[in-house]
Design an enzyme around this catalytic site. Structure first.
Site, PDB file in Angstrom:
ATOM      1  N   ASP A  11       0.878  -1.155   0.000  1.00 58.51           N
ATOM      2  CA  ASP A  11       0.000   0.000   0.000  1.00 58.51           C
ATOM      3  C   ASP A  11       0.922   1.213   0.000  1.00 58.51           C
ATOM      4  OD1 ASP A  11      -2.364   1.606   0.386  1.00 58.51           O
ATOM      5  OD2 ASP A  11      -1.784   1.772   2.498  1.00 58.51           O
ATOM      6  N   ASP A  13       0.102   5.108   0.949  1.00 57.50           N
ATOM      7  CA  ASP A  13      -0.024   6.076   2.042  1.00 57.50           C
ATOM      8  C   ASP A  13      -0.035   5.363   3.391  1.00 57.50           C
ATOM      9  OD1 ASP A  13      -0.177   8.114   0.126  1.00 57.50           O
ATOM     10  OD2 ASP A  13      -2.348   7.888  -0.037  1.00 57.50           O
TER      11      ASP A  13
END
Length: 190
Positions: A11, A13
Site C-alpha cells: 500500500d 499512504d
C-alpha cells in the site's frame, strides 16, 4: 516467468509515505519515509519484485488530479531508484467509495492489475503490506501473506482489530516497512 513467492505488494499512504486524513494531494505533501525507501531498495537488491497498490479516492473527490498523482509517483520511482531499487508496477484506484468499481481495496481489482502487469498466473504466496484492514482483505482475496505495519493508520487498525496481532493470527505485524524487510531478508537467508 516471475514468481509470486518473490513479490511484495505495498500500500502507499502510511506504508511508503506519511499519510494524511486530509489526503496527500501534491508533490509538496508527499513525504516518503526514508527507511521505507531504503527498505524497497534492499528488497530489490535481494532479488524481490516490489509493486504498489493504492486507493487514491482523492481524485474522484476532486482534491487532486491524475497529473498530480503522476508527479508523486515519478518522485517515488526516482527515490527508489536512488536507493538501488525499482518498482515493478504501480496500480491505483482513482474512484470514490460509491463509484461501484472493482479496484478499490478491499476489492481485488488493484491486485489483479498488479498480477496481470507482471505476467503472473496468481498472487498466492506473495506478500501484501498495508496499514489498514482493507489492504489485508484485498490480499486475502488473492491468497497473499498479509503484513500490517504500525505506521500510517496501522495503530488505529490494530486498536479496532486486536485479533490481527493475536497469537495464531496469520497476519504478521511490524513497526514499519523496514522492520518487515529486515525480518523477511533474514528469514530468507536461513
Amino acid at each position: 516467468m516471475p514468481s509470486p513467492d518473490r513479490l511484495v505488494i505495498l500500500d502507499r499512504d502510511g506504508v511508503i509515505n506519511q499519510d494524511s486524513d486530509a489526503y496527500v494531494k501534491s508533490l509538496e505533501e508527499f513525504h516518503p519515509y526514508p527507511s521505507a525507501i531504503a527498505a524497497i531498495g534492499r528488497l530489490c537488491q535481494a532479488g524481490w519484485m516490489v509493486a504498489v497498490a493504492t486507493n487514491q479516492s482523492g481524485i474522484a473527490r476532486g482534491y487532486y488530479n491524475e497529473a498530480a498523482l503522476g508527479e508523486m509517483h515519478a518522485e517515488l520511482r526516482r527515490r527508489v531508484a536512488e536507493a538501488g531499487g525499482e518498482l515493478a508496477h504501480i496500480a491505483y484506484c482513482p474512484h470514490g467509495p460509491d463509484d461501484d468499481c472493482d479496484c478499490r481495496k478491499p476489492l481485488p481489482g488493484l491486485l489483479e492489475q498488479v498480477r496481470d502487469a507482471l505476467g503472473l498466473e496468481h498472487l498466492a504466496g506473495s506478500w501484501m503490506v498495508g496499514d489498514s484492514l482493507r489492504d489485508l482483505q484485498a490480499g486475502e482475496t488473492q491468497g497473499c501473506r498479509n503484513v500490517l505495519v504500525r505506521t500510517g493508520k496501522g495503530e488505529r487498525t490494530l486498536a479496532k482489530h486486536p485479533e490481527l496481532a493475536a497469537r495464531g493470527s496469520e497476519t504478521r505485524v511490524f513497526d514499519d516497512l523496514a522492520g518487515f524487510v529486515d525480518w523477511l531478508l533474514a528469514d530468507q537467508a536461513q
